[in-house]
Design a protein around this motif. Structure first.
Motif, PDB file in Angstrom:
ATOM      1  N   THR A   2      47.309  24.717  44.048  1.00 32.64           N
ATOM      2  CA  THR A   2      47.434  25.473  42.808  1.00 32.64           C
ATOM      3  C   THR A   2      48.768  26.207  42.760  1.00 32.64           C
ATOM      4  O   THR A   2      49.149  26.885  43.716  1.00 32.64           O
ATOM      5  CB  THR A   2      46.284  26.495  42.690  1.00 32.64           C
ATOM      6  OG1 THR A   2      45.042  25.807  42.809  1.00 32.64           O
ATOM      7  CG2 THR A   2      46.335  27.213  41.352  1.00 32.64           C
ATOM      8  N   SER A   3      49.479  26.080  41.649  1.00 40.01           N
ATOM      9  CA  SER A   3      50.771  26.755  41.523  1.00 40.01           C
ATOM     10  C   SER A   3      50.560  28.256  41.387  1.00 40.01           C
ATOM     11  O   SER A   3      49.473  28.733  41.034  1.00 40.01           O
ATOM     12  CB  SER A   3      51.514  26.237  40.298  1.00 40.01           C
ATOM     13  OG  SER A   3      50.905  26.720  39.111  1.00 40.01           O
ATOM     14  N   ALA A   4      51.622  29.014  41.661  1.00 39.03           N
ATOM     15  CA  ALA A   4      51.546  30.474  41.563  1.00 39.03           C
ATOM     16  C   ALA A   4      51.223  30.901  40.142  1.00 39.03           C
ATOM     17  O   ALA A   4      50.468  31.849  39.917  1.00 39.03           O
ATOM     18  CB  ALA A   4      52.858  31.089  42.035  1.00 39.03           C
ATOM     19  N   LEU A   5      51.784  30.189  39.163  1.00 37.36           N
ATOM     20  CA  LEU A   5      51.526  30.539  37.767  1.00 37.36           C
ATOM     21  C   LEU A   5      50.047  30.388  37.438  1.00 37.36           C
ATOM     22  O   LEU A   5      49.443  31.271  36.823  1.00 37.36           O
ATOM     23  CB  LEU A   5      52.375  29.656  36.847  1.00 37.36           C
ATOM     24  CG  LEU A   5      52.388  29.989  35.349  1.00 37.36           C
ATOM     25  CD1 LEU A   5      53.663  29.441  34.718  1.00 37.36           C
ATOM     26  CD2 LEU A   5      51.182  29.437  34.626  1.00 37.36           C
ATOM     27  N   GLU A   7      47.567  30.325  39.606  1.00 36.79           N
ATOM     28  CA  GLU A   7      46.827  31.284  40.435  1.00 36.79           C
ATOM     29  C   GLU A   7      46.796  32.651  39.774  1.00 36.79           C
ATOM     30  O   GLU A   7      45.768  33.365  39.815  1.00 36.79           O
ATOM     31  CB  GLU A   7      47.478  31.381  41.819  1.00 36.79           C
ATOM     32  CG  GLU A   7      46.659  32.159  42.837  1.00 36.79           C
ATOM     33  CD  GLU A   7      45.347  31.483  43.196  1.00 36.79           C
ATOM     34  OE1 GLU A   7      44.335  32.216  43.319  1.00 36.79           O
ATOM     35  OE2 GLU A   7      45.330  30.254  43.348  1.00 36.79           O
ATOM     36  N   ASN A   8      47.878  33.036  39.116  1.00 39.84           N
ATOM     37  CA  ASN A   8      47.940  34.339  38.463  1.00 39.84           C
ATOM     38  C   ASN A   8      47.042  34.431  37.231  1.00 39.84           C
ATOM     39  O   ASN A   8      46.793  35.530  36.724  1.00 39.84           O
ATOM     40  CB  ASN A   8      49.384  34.656  38.057  1.00 39.84           C
ATOM     41  CG  ASN A   8      50.262  34.995  39.247  1.00 39.84           C
ATOM     42  OD1 ASN A   8      49.760  35.408  40.301  1.00 39.84           O
ATOM     43  ND2 ASN A   8      51.559  34.821  39.108  1.00 39.84           N
ATOM     44  N   LEU A   9      46.557  33.296  36.761  1.00 41.10           N
ATOM     45  CA  LEU A   9      45.664  33.298  35.600  1.00 41.10           C
ATOM     46  C   LEU A   9      44.192  33.429  35.994  1.00 41.10           C
ATOM     47  O   LEU A   9      43.328  33.511  35.122  1.00 41.10           O
ATOM     48  CB  LEU A   9      45.861  32.016  34.784  1.00 41.10           C
ATOM     49  CG  LEU A   9      47.224  31.831  34.120  1.00 41.10           C
ATOM     50  CD1 LEU A   9      47.258  30.513  33.350  1.00 41.10           C
ATOM     51  CD2 LEU A   9      47.549  33.004  33.194  1.00 41.10           C
ATOM     52  N   LYS A  10      43.913  33.457  37.259  1.00 46.68           N
ATOM     53  CA  LYS A  10      42.515  33.528  37.696  1.00 46.68           C
ATOM     54  C   LYS A  10      41.879  34.842  37.247  1.00 46.68           C
ATOM     55  O   LYS A  10      42.394  35.925  37.505  1.00 46.68           O
ATOM     56  CB  LYS A  10      42.433  33.396  39.215  1.00 46.68           C
ATOM     57  CG  LYS A  10      41.016  33.187  39.726  1.00 46.68           C
ATOM     58  CD  LYS A  10      41.010  32.817  41.196  1.00 46.68           C
ATOM     59  CE  LYS A  10      39.589  32.477  41.652  1.00 46.68           C
ATOM     60  NZ  LYS A  10      39.567  32.062  43.081  1.00 46.68           N
ATOM     61  N   ALA A  12      41.655  35.810  34.202  1.00 49.56           N
ATOM     62  CA  ALA A  12      42.472  36.406  33.138  1.00 49.56           C
ATOM     63  C   ALA A  12      41.982  36.046  31.742  1.00 49.56           C
ATOM     64  O   ALA A  12      41.224  35.099  31.534  1.00 49.56           O
ATOM     65  CB  ALA A  12      43.925  35.945  33.287  1.00 49.56           C
ATOM     66  N   LYS A  44      47.162  37.631  29.786  1.00 50.20           N
ATOM     67  CA  LYS A  44      47.989  37.126  30.884  1.00 50.20           C
ATOM     68  C   LYS A  44      48.700  35.824  30.536  1.00 50.20           C
ATOM     69  O   LYS A  44      49.507  35.316  31.331  1.00 50.20           O
ATOM     70  CB  LYS A  44      47.129  36.929  32.131  1.00 50.20           C
ATOM     71  CG  LYS A  44      46.522  38.211  32.663  1.00 50.20           C
ATOM     72  CD  LYS A  44      47.589  39.245  33.005  1.00 50.20           C
ATOM     73  CE  LYS A  44      46.982  40.513  33.589  1.00 50.20           C
ATOM     74  NZ  LYS A  44      48.001  41.552  33.855  1.00 50.20           N
ATOM     75  N   VAL A  63      54.750  36.842  29.639  1.00 46.96           N
ATOM     76  CA  VAL A  63      53.679  36.055  30.248  1.00 46.96           C
ATOM     77  C   VAL A  63      53.879  34.577  29.934  1.00 46.96           C
ATOM     78  O   VAL A  63      54.638  34.223  29.024  1.00 46.96           O
ATOM     79  CB  VAL A  63      52.303  36.533  29.727  1.00 46.96           C
ATOM     80  CG1 VAL A  63      52.048  37.977  30.155  1.00 46.96           C
ATOM     81  CG2 VAL A  63      52.200  36.393  28.217  1.00 46.96           C
ATOM     82  N   TRP A 204      37.808  29.920  35.352  1.00 47.88           N
ATOM     83  CA  TRP A 204      39.037  30.407  35.985  1.00 47.88           C
ATOM     84  C   TRP A 204      39.708  31.437  35.086  1.00 47.88           C
ATOM     85  O   TRP A 204      40.216  32.454  35.546  1.00 47.88           O
ATOM     86  CB  TRP A 204      39.966  29.228  36.227  1.00 47.88           C
ATOM     87  CG  TRP A 204      41.205  29.512  37.012  1.00 47.88           C
ATOM     88  CD1 TRP A 204      42.403  29.949  36.531  1.00 47.88           C
ATOM     89  CD2 TRP A 204      41.366  29.368  38.428  1.00 47.88           C
ATOM     90  NE1 TRP A 204      43.315  30.073  37.556  1.00 47.88           N
ATOM     91  CE2 TRP A 204      42.699  29.724  38.728  1.00 47.88           C
ATOM     92  CE3 TRP A 204      40.516  28.957  39.453  1.00 47.88           C
ATOM     93  CZ2 TRP A 204      43.202  29.677  40.031  1.00 47.88           C
ATOM     94  CZ3 TRP A 204      41.012  28.912  40.752  1.00 47.88           C
ATOM     95  CH2 TRP A 204      42.340  29.271  41.029  1.00 47.88           C
TER      96      TRP A 204
END
Length: 227
Positions: A2-5, A7-10, A12, A44, A63, A204
């Motif tokens: 999973t990309s960082a982008l 992952e940051n949406l988890k 959200a 997000k 965002v 997610w």
């Protein structure tokens, strides 16, 4: 991986800012202002459609922007061809949303060919807008970064005439079948409780559009209560 982008949406909230020809808010600058307001409220990511809107919103928010290009009203009309997908990337989309059904596309490509050709030409993430568990399986198999229940009611999420809530059954099934894969709940999320229910079911992230950014529909809900 999973990309960082992604992952940051988890966990959200993603807000969809869309208006169409003939609607009072149909202007890229208006959608950009709407997107910025949603960002200030805690969104997000922003989901939007049309090249002008993607570019305007990308220049206004910090965002990620999920871009798509709707053309027509029937069949495959959410980013229906490779040309549409590449244009969304060039307009500034961080993630491109594409109809993931197996219906015929204007350029003759399959969904799989569209995604593979897009990735061969552009560095981008892909969100698969799905109607069924078969669509989700197809999207996961080719490595789409996000899969969504956007089309699970048989119509695009912008059609908010029904009030039966999000498709939690499909959401749960997808999350159980593909644990850990980013499955997004989208479509008829009309209240904060719908968001909570979707996250509890394993989403997610959750996309809300009409209930936040379409005042004509929101007004009609309240008017209906007066009858």
């Amino acid at each position: 991986m999973t990309s960082a982008l992604i992952e940051n949406l988890k966990g959200a909230l993603i807000v969809s800012c869309q208006a169409y020809v003939g609607e009072p808010l149909r202007h890229p600058e208006t959608m950009a202002q709407m997107a910025r307001a949603a960002e200030l409220g805690g969104a997000k990511a922003i989901r939007c459609q049309g090249l002008s809107d993607i570019a305007a919103i990308k220049g206004r928010v910090e965002v990620p922007v999920i871009g798509l290009w709707k053309e027509g009203h029937e069949g495959v009309y959410i980013t229906p061809t490779l040309r549409h997908a590449i244009a969304c990337v060039n307009a500034g989309a961080d993630i491109v949303a594409i109809d993931a059904t197996d219906r015929p596309r204007p350029d003759g490509r399959t969904f799989e060919q569209t995604v593979n050709d897009l990735r061969a030409q552009c560095e981008t993430l892909v969100m698969a807008d799905c109607a069924t568990i078969e669509d989700i399986r197809r999207a996961v198999a080719i490595g789409c970064d996000l899969v969504s229940t956007t089309l699970s009611h048989g119509v695009a999420a912008i059609d908010c005439t029904a009030a039966d809530g999000p498709d939690l059954d499909l959401l749960r099934r997808a999350c159980e079948e593909f644990p850990g894969h980013p499955v997004v709940c989208e479509g008829r999320v009309h209240a904060p409780q719908d968001v909570a229910d979707a996250l509890e079911a394993g989403a997610w992230a959750v996309v809300v559009g009409t209930a936040i950014t379409h005042p004509t529909s929101i007004t009609s809900w309240f008017v209906e209560a007066t009858k």
